[in-house]
Design a protein around this motif. Sequence first.
Motif, PDB file in Angstrom:
ATOM      1  N   PRO B 494       0.820  -1.219   0.000  1.00  0.00           N
ATOM      2  CA  PRO B 494       0.000   0.000   0.000  1.00  0.00           C
ATOM      3  C   PRO B 494       0.855   1.271   0.000  1.00  0.00           C
ATOM      4  O   PRO B 494       2.074   1.220   0.226  1.00  0.00           O
ATOM      5  N   LYS B 495       0.202   2.369  -0.225  1.00  0.00           N
ATOM      6  CA  LYS B 495       0.921   3.644  -0.172  1.00  0.00           C
ATOM      7  C   LYS B 495       1.196   3.995   1.285  1.00  0.00           C
ATOM      8  O   LYS B 495       0.377   3.705   2.168  1.00  0.00           O
ATOM      9  N   ALA B 524      21.133 -14.626  -4.863  1.00  0.00           N
ATOM     10  CA  ALA B 524      20.264 -14.044  -3.836  1.00  0.00           C
ATOM     11  C   ALA B 524      18.814 -14.093  -4.290  1.00  0.00           C
ATOM     12  O   ALA B 524      18.503 -13.779  -5.434  1.00  0.00           O
ATOM     13  N   GLU B 525      17.957 -14.504  -3.370  1.00  0.00           N
ATOM     14  CA  GLU B 525      16.532 -14.464  -3.655  1.00  0.00           C
ATOM     15  C   GLU B 525      15.861 -13.672  -2.533  1.00  0.00           C
ATOM     16  O   GLU B 525      16.069 -13.960  -1.358  1.00  0.00           O
ATOM     17  N   VAL B 526      15.136 -12.667  -2.955  1.00  0.00           N
ATOM     18  CA  VAL B 526      14.516 -11.810  -1.946  1.00  0.00           C
ATOM     19  C   VAL B 526      13.017 -11.729  -2.219  1.00  0.00           C
ATOM     20  O   VAL B 526      12.605 -11.502  -3.359  1.00  0.00           O
ATOM     21  N   GLY B 527      12.240 -11.948  -1.154  1.00  0.00           N
ATOM     22  CA  GLY B 527      10.783 -11.807  -1.275  1.00  0.00           C
ATOM     23  C   GLY B 527      10.336 -10.575  -0.495  1.00  0.00           C
ATOM     24  O   GLY B 527      10.757 -10.364   0.639  1.00  0.00           O
ATOM     25  N   ILE B 528       9.528  -9.765  -1.147  1.00  0.00           N
ATOM     26  CA  ILE B 528       9.031  -8.552  -0.470  1.00  0.00           C
ATOM     27  C   ILE B 528       7.524  -8.677  -0.324  1.00  0.00           C
ATOM     28  O   ILE B 528       6.820  -9.009  -1.280  1.00  0.00           O
ATOM     29  N   ARG B 529       7.039  -8.454   0.877  1.00  0.00           N
ATOM     30  CA  ARG B 529       5.586  -8.456   1.068  1.00  0.00           C
ATOM     31  C   ARG B 529       5.229  -7.452   2.166  1.00  0.00           C
ATOM     32  O   ARG B 529       6.111  -7.018   2.914  1.00  0.00           O
ATOM     33  N   ALA B 530       3.961  -7.138   2.228  1.00  0.00           N
ATOM     34  CA  ALA B 530       3.544  -6.103   3.201  1.00  0.00           C
ATOM     35  C   ALA B 530       2.396  -6.604   4.054  1.00  0.00           C
ATOM     36  O   ALA B 530       1.560  -7.387   3.604  1.00  0.00           O
ATOM     37  N   GLU B 531       2.409  -6.170   5.305  1.00  0.00           N
ATOM     38  CA  GLU B 531       1.287  -6.441   6.223  1.00  0.00           C
ATOM     39  C   GLU B 531       0.767  -5.095   6.706  1.00  0.00           C
ATOM     40  O   GLU B 531       1.549  -4.191   6.966  1.00  0.00           O
ATOM     41  N   THR B 532      -0.548  -5.044   6.864  1.00  0.00           N
ATOM     42  CA  THR B 532      -1.130  -3.784   7.354  1.00  0.00           C
ATOM     43  C   THR B 532      -1.875  -4.047   8.660  1.00  0.00           C
ATOM     44  O   THR B 532      -2.643  -4.985   8.751  1.00  0.00           O
ATOM     45  N   HIS B 533      -1.616  -3.252   9.640  1.00  0.00           N
ATOM     46  CA  HIS B 533      -2.389  -3.348  10.891  1.00  0.00           C
ATOM     47  C   HIS B 533      -2.283  -2.038  11.659  1.00  0.00           C
ATOM     48  O   HIS B 533      -1.225  -1.410  11.713  1.00  0.00           O
ATOM     49  N   VAL B 537       2.080   0.024   8.190  1.00  0.00           N
ATOM     50  CA  VAL B 537       2.426  -0.945   7.153  1.00  0.00           C
ATOM     51  C   VAL B 537       3.790  -1.524   7.495  1.00  0.00           C
ATOM     52  O   VAL B 537       4.733  -0.783   7.751  1.00  0.00           O
ATOM     53  N   ARG B 538       3.858  -2.861   7.564  1.00  0.00           N
ATOM     54  CA  ARG B 538       5.163  -3.490   7.808  1.00  0.00           C
ATOM     55  C   ARG B 538       5.573  -4.197   6.514  1.00  0.00           C
ATOM     56  O   ARG B 538       4.870  -5.099   6.048  1.00  0.00           O
ATOM     57  N   ILE B 539       6.696  -3.731   5.962  1.00  0.00           N
ATOM     58  CA  ILE B 539       7.178  -4.325   4.707  1.00  0.00           C
ATOM     59  C   ILE B 539       8.314  -5.285   5.042  1.00  0.00           C
ATOM     60  O   ILE B 539       9.304  -4.891   5.689  1.00  0.00           O
ATOM     61  N   TRP B 540       8.110  -6.530   4.660  1.00  0.00           N
ATOM     62  CA  TRP B 540       9.105  -7.570   4.977  1.00  0.00           C
ATOM     63  C   TRP B 540      10.027  -7.790   3.786  1.00  0.00           C
ATOM     64  O   TRP B 540       9.592  -7.816   2.642  1.00  0.00           O
ATOM     65  N   PHE B 541      11.316  -7.993   4.102  1.00  0.00           N
ATOM     66  CA  PHE B 541      12.316  -8.357   3.096  1.00  0.00           C
ATOM     67  C   PHE B 541      12.930  -9.677   3.556  1.00  0.00           C
ATOM     68  O   PHE B 541      13.710  -9.689   4.499  1.00  0.00           O
ATOM     69  N   ARG B 605       3.999   4.425   8.493  1.00  0.00           N
ATOM     70  CA  ARG B 605       2.591   4.760   8.681  1.00  0.00           C
ATOM     71  C   ARG B 605       1.844   4.623   7.359  1.00  0.00           C
ATOM     72  O   ARG B 605       2.326   5.034   6.314  1.00  0.00           O
ATOM     73  N   LEU B 606       0.645   4.035   7.494  1.00  0.00           N
ATOM     74  CA  LEU B 606      -0.188   3.834   6.317  1.00  0.00           C
ATOM     75  C   LEU B 606      -0.768   5.179   5.882  1.00  0.00           C
ATOM     76  O   LEU B 606      -1.219   5.958   6.709  1.00  0.00           O
TER      77      LEU B 606
END
Lengths: 160, 647
Positions: B494-495, B524-533, B537-541, B605-606
Amino acid sequence: MWNVLYVEDEENDVIFMRRAFRRAGVEGWLKVVGDGQTAMEYLSGRGLFGDRLNYPLPALVLLDLNLPTVSGFQVFNWIRQQPQFQQLPVVIFSSSSRPEDRLKAKELGASDYLEKPDSGLDFGTVLETLKRKWLAQPVALDPIAQYSGSLAVTHVPARP
Amino acid sequence: MNATKRSDQIQRPSALISVAIFVATTALMVWLKLRLFPDRYTALSYALPLLICLWHKDRRLLWTMVATFAALSALKDFLIQPGHQPTEPFDFLQWLMQIANIVVVAGTVHTILNLTERLRARNEELHVANEELTARAKEIARQNAELHAQGEELAQQNEELQQQGEELGRQNEELQQQTEELERQSEELQRQAEELQTLNQELNQKEGMLTTLLDCLAGARDEPQMLEQVCRALLDLVGPSGGIAAVLERAGDEIVLRMQAGAAKLSEAPRPFAPSLASVVLEHDRTAFVDDLAARPDLSVPIAAQQRFRSVLATPLRLNGKHLGTVNIYSFEPRKWTTQQFRIIEWVAAQCSLALGVMRLQEELARTNSRLEEQVRERTAHLREMVDELEHFSYTITHDMRAPLRAIRGFIGTLEEQLDGRLDSETKDCMDRIASSARRMDRLITDALSYSRTVQTELRLSVVDAAALLRGIIDSYPNLQPPKARIRIDSEIPKVLANEAGLTQCFSNLLDNAVKFVEPSAIAEVGIRAETHDGLVRIWFEDNGIGIPELFRPRLFQMFQRANKAYDGTGIGLALVRKVAERMSGRVGVEPNGGTGSRFWLELRLSKSNPIESAAPARVMNESEAQNANAGRLALSAIKLIESAGK
């Protein structure tokens, strides 16, 4: 065939860029000028640069920022002020990692901002990026017909 | 009446007894007269039984017996006796006497009965009257007792009233005393009021002058104007006779007229100090006067309009505790100066000293201020020059110093390629070390610059399209692209509310790390995903790298801390990420990734649907301000860089 006009005063970087183009087998496509003034002369076809066979109009300008006398941004502004070059892709190519430079380039409307690789050996990746993002579609072969009387770049259909 | 009625009711004789008595007496008489002695006269009279009626008071019985006995007598005397041989000759007269006897006795008894009855009735009446009298006597006694009780009560009340009367008397005395006291106080107050009125007049005069002085302090541009106001204020003291108020200043052996006001003009020429009143005043340091100058020919007095002054009042004028001169009031007539005038001129002189002190201080301050401003201007210009130089220096570092390093690495690489196979391992090692040193130097320069800039830059927050930013970074860094690395964006991102430049720095540093710290043979393999709560917003690497030792984790985000020296690095990258994240109200952290690799997260911050342009109060810098700020930052960056290079 597409030409890249590389505006760069740092000789070593020119050497590395030439090397990258040579390795890719397209050495002839790289046109280099050493400062901003010359770049403007080249683009407007003044003097020697009137010879469009040897100095064809480029499909893309790769512009260093830190240039003597006329800075890269000044050159960029000049290009955008010319009606015939409003659509010409201009990629900023700088060793500056300063966010303000990146932002300024974006605000002025630069097509892209590429940071110079840490090693001269890695200039090949720059060429790859340019090819992928800006030169994927080959443009008309006739470099003069390319801009004459038209503001837009004339694209030809991709090869089958 | 009541009594007779009552006696009739009560005393009525019983008829039965009457009949019984009648029958008995009649029978007795019949037996006696007719049977026992039918032929003789007996002594026993018919009248005797009638006496029974004195006991049994029945008049009908009485008269019935009378009638019966008369009849009986007649019967015996007229009928029986003629048949018999009477022993005694019948005598009619005797029978009449017998009848008369009966009637008299009966009449007597009747009369006695009547009398008895009347007596009884009277007796009863008396009895009733007596009872009534007794009752009335009792009533009177009772009323008497009541009256007695009321009398006692009245006596008590009377006593109380008497006491209250005494109390009132005492209070009255007290009131009288108080009234006298009040009268005394009133007199006292009146005296004080009179005193106050005097004081008030003085105060009013002072107030008027104070207002003038304050006005002139506030309004007066300079000393002369203020002194003129002071002189005008003092003219009030001279009164209608006219005079001049003046401020004199001692200048060495001379007295100089500083200011004057009044009906005439004093000569402005300096006079010698010695014989003047000013010298006397200053010598004794107190207010002085001369009633009549004619008596003091030894004092030099200025002349105005060909008129001699006759009287003068003067007081010392001080400045910061030192004598400056005197304040004088000249009068054209001889006069007595009052204590009040003394006090006022002293007071005005004191105010004048204060005003003078303040004014001279202000002048001094203004001079100092302008000097300071001049100095500030000079130093600002100087600083601006220095900052410009430093900015140029910083720019040179970023551009010019990195170019040679790039060249060194490039040419070493070129050499290695050209001499491929012809190099011994020692030479190759030397060349590798030259290349890696150049790379390290390059990283140090960029990281130190980034860090110091981040520490000082105000990061303005705006809505940033994190996903687009990530793609842009991956696209523009060859290191992040195949074949060197495979980076996936696994979820929608998200933004966020962030600073674009700062976020770019964070993302590129985290991605750089993720692709850098891998086993040399691995990709190297990197996965990026985001969680919102909760608005965050927590962006994981998540990478497949070498991971971070448990023990090192606490120091991971500190400056110049490096977990693994086998890999290139300056130990600035993650410190920078943390710093930038914090400046954007965010956080950064790391968690172990099960088997291998690390899971870094960046929390921001979201962005709300209605985007907030700036979390900090929006303040638009004007161009020169912005330049200054930039210049300052650059200067500091440069200094930090030099310091870190020196280490």
